[in-house]
Design a protein around this motif. Structure first.
Motif, PDB file in Angstrom:
ATOM      1  N   ALA A 136      33.332  -1.752  62.204  1.00 32.65           N
ATOM      2  CA  ALA A 136      33.180  -0.511  63.050  1.00 32.65           C
ATOM      3  C   ALA A 136      31.994   0.429  62.727  1.00 32.65           C
ATOM      4  N   GLU A 137      31.775   0.526  61.591  1.00 36.51           N
ATOM      5  CA  GLU A 137      30.849   1.522  61.184  1.00 36.51           C
ATOM      6  C   GLU A 137      29.562   0.958  60.959  1.00 36.51           C
ATOM      7  N   ASN A 138      29.280  -0.106  61.068  1.00 31.37           N
ATOM      8  CA  ASN A 138      27.806  -0.903  60.779  1.00 31.37           C
ATOM      9  C   ASN A 138      27.668  -2.133  61.917  1.00 31.37           C
ATOM     10  N   PRO A 139      26.726  -1.546  62.886  1.00 33.94           N
ATOM     11  CA  PRO A 139      26.536  -2.533  63.938  1.00 33.94           C
ATOM     12  C   PRO A 139      25.987  -3.924  63.291  1.00 33.94           C
ATOM     13  N   GLY A 140      25.481  -3.859  62.286  1.00 30.63           N
ATOM     14  CA  GLY A 140      25.004  -5.118  61.665  1.00 30.63           C
ATOM     15  C   GLY A 140      25.871  -6.168  61.154  1.00 30.63           C
ATOM     16  N   ALA A 141      27.123  -5.533  60.745  1.00 27.12           N
ATOM     17  CA  ALA A 141      28.180  -6.414  60.243  1.00 27.12           C
ATOM     18  C   ALA A 141      29.149  -7.151  60.917  1.00 27.12           C
ATOM     19  N   ILE A 142      29.569  -8.126  60.328  1.00 23.67           N
ATOM     20  CA  ILE A 142      30.568  -9.005  60.944  1.00 23.67           C
ATOM     21  C   ILE A 142      31.823  -9.342  59.729  1.00 23.67           C
ATOM     22  N   GLY A 143      32.673  -9.641  60.487  1.00 19.97           N
ATOM     23  CA  GLY A 143      33.928  -9.979  59.612  1.00 19.97           C
ATOM     24  C   GLY A 143      35.198 -10.564  60.494  1.00 19.97           C
ATOM     25  N   TYR A 144      35.874 -11.047  59.681  1.00 16.47           N
ATOM     26  CA  TYR A 144      37.162 -11.736  60.387  1.00 16.47           C
ATOM     27  C   TYR A 144      38.349 -10.922  60.160  1.00 16.47           C
ATOM     28  N   VAL A 145      39.392 -10.864  60.940  1.00 17.36           N
ATOM     29  CA  VAL A 145      40.621 -10.375  60.829  1.00 17.36           C
ATOM     30  C   VAL A 145      41.904 -10.998  61.514  1.00 17.36           C
ATOM     31  N   GLU A 146      42.967 -10.754  61.293  1.00 17.95           N
ATOM     32  CA  GLU A 146      43.885 -11.053  62.546  1.00 17.95           C
ATOM     33  C   GLU A 146      43.706 -10.158  63.808  1.00 17.95           C
ATOM     34  N   ARG A 147      44.151 -10.835  64.767  1.00 19.38           N
ATOM     35  CA  ARG A 147      43.819 -10.290  66.181  1.00 19.38           C
ATOM     36  C   ARG A 147      44.734  -8.903  66.181  1.00 19.38           C
ATOM     37  N   ALA A 148      45.716  -8.676  65.508  1.00 20.84           N
ATOM     38  CA  ALA A 148      46.400  -7.569  65.663  1.00 20.84           C
ATOM     39  C   ALA A 148      45.623  -6.202  65.049  1.00 20.84           C
ATOM     40  N   ALA A 149      44.857  -6.726  64.104  1.00 22.42           N
ATOM     41  CA  ALA A 149      44.182  -5.562  63.470  1.00 22.42           C
ATOM     42  C   ALA A 149      42.891  -4.948  64.429  1.00 22.42           C
ATOM     43  N   VAL A 150      42.603  -5.796  65.493  1.00 23.39           N
ATOM     44  CA  VAL A 150      41.563  -5.201  66.407  1.00 23.39           C
ATOM     45  C   VAL A 150      41.741  -4.139  67.186  1.00 23.39           C
ATOM     46  N   ASP A 151      40.824  -3.076  67.339  1.00 23.70           N
ATOM     47  CA  ASP A 151      41.026  -1.996  68.238  1.00 23.70           C
ATOM     48  C   ASP A 151      39.653  -1.834  68.869  1.00 23.70           C
ATOM     49  N   ALA A 152      39.504  -0.473  69.729  1.00 29.17           N
ATOM     50  CA  ALA A 152      38.200  -0.363  70.487  1.00 29.17           C
ATOM     51  C   ALA A 152      37.066  -0.245  69.689  1.00 29.17           C
ATOM     52  N   SER A 153      37.125  -0.004  68.648  1.00 28.86           N
ATOM     53  CA  SER A 153      35.976   0.197  67.842  1.00 28.86           C
ATOM     54  C   SER A 153      35.416  -1.247  67.467  1.00 28.86           C
ATOM     55  N   VAL A 154      35.784  -2.477  67.649  1.00 28.29           N
ATOM     56  CA  VAL A 154      35.148  -3.614  67.314  1.00 28.29           C
ATOM     57  C   VAL A 154      35.208  -4.519  68.279  1.00 28.29           C
TER      58      VAL A 154
END
Length: 144
Positions: free
Chosen positions: A119-137
């Motif tokens: 969320a803090e770095n527009p050049g970053a990419i990662g993977y998470v569980e869908r439950a961890a997703v919010d409006a910042s990503v």
């Protein structure tokens, strides 16, 4: 109640619970909400996380962020996206480091840490569980 009816109800309840658990633990690839990328293919994601590509398809630089080593989430991600087991990933990065062809993605301790860093770095990419997703990503790929 007949035994066959009871068995049928028990099977239906079990399948429903398994489906709910699978959806709750769905694995997704994310970028910052400020990143213009809206979707990526599995081969593009694999290239980024294997150090084969250092850029998003639009040409912007990318920084891959990994989950902690030997976690089920990380193992599932590499198995499904790159078709590689943990042992194959270790061998892959050992060879790339030894030949000077790259370094593995930076590791973070949890999905929450990955989400925050992405969320803090527009050049970053990662993977998470869908439950961890919010409006910042933004979800750019669902891992199947």
């Amino acid at each position: 109640m007949r035994l066959s009816t009871l068995a049928g109800l028990l099977l239906a309840a079990t399948l429903s619970a398994v489906g709910a658990c699978a959806q709750a633990g769905e694995l997704v690839v994310i970028v910052s909400a400020h990143n213009p990328v809206t979707t990526l293919r599995a081969d593009q994601v694999a290239d980024i996380f294997l150090g084969e590509s250092m850029r998003f398809p639009d040409g912007a630089e990318v920084q891959a962020l990994d989950q902690a080593l030997n976690t089920p989430l990380r193992n599932e991600f590499y198995q499904k996206v790159a078709s590689r087991t943990p042992a194959l990933m270790k061998a892959y990065w050992t060879k790339r480091i030894f030949t000077g062809r790259g370094q593995p993605p930076r590791e973070l301790s949890s999905s929450m840490a990955v989400r925050k860093a992405v969320a803090e770095n527009p050049g970053a990419i990662g993977y998470v569980e869908r439950a961890a997703v919010d409006a910042s990503v933004r979800v750019v790929m669902v891992v199947n």
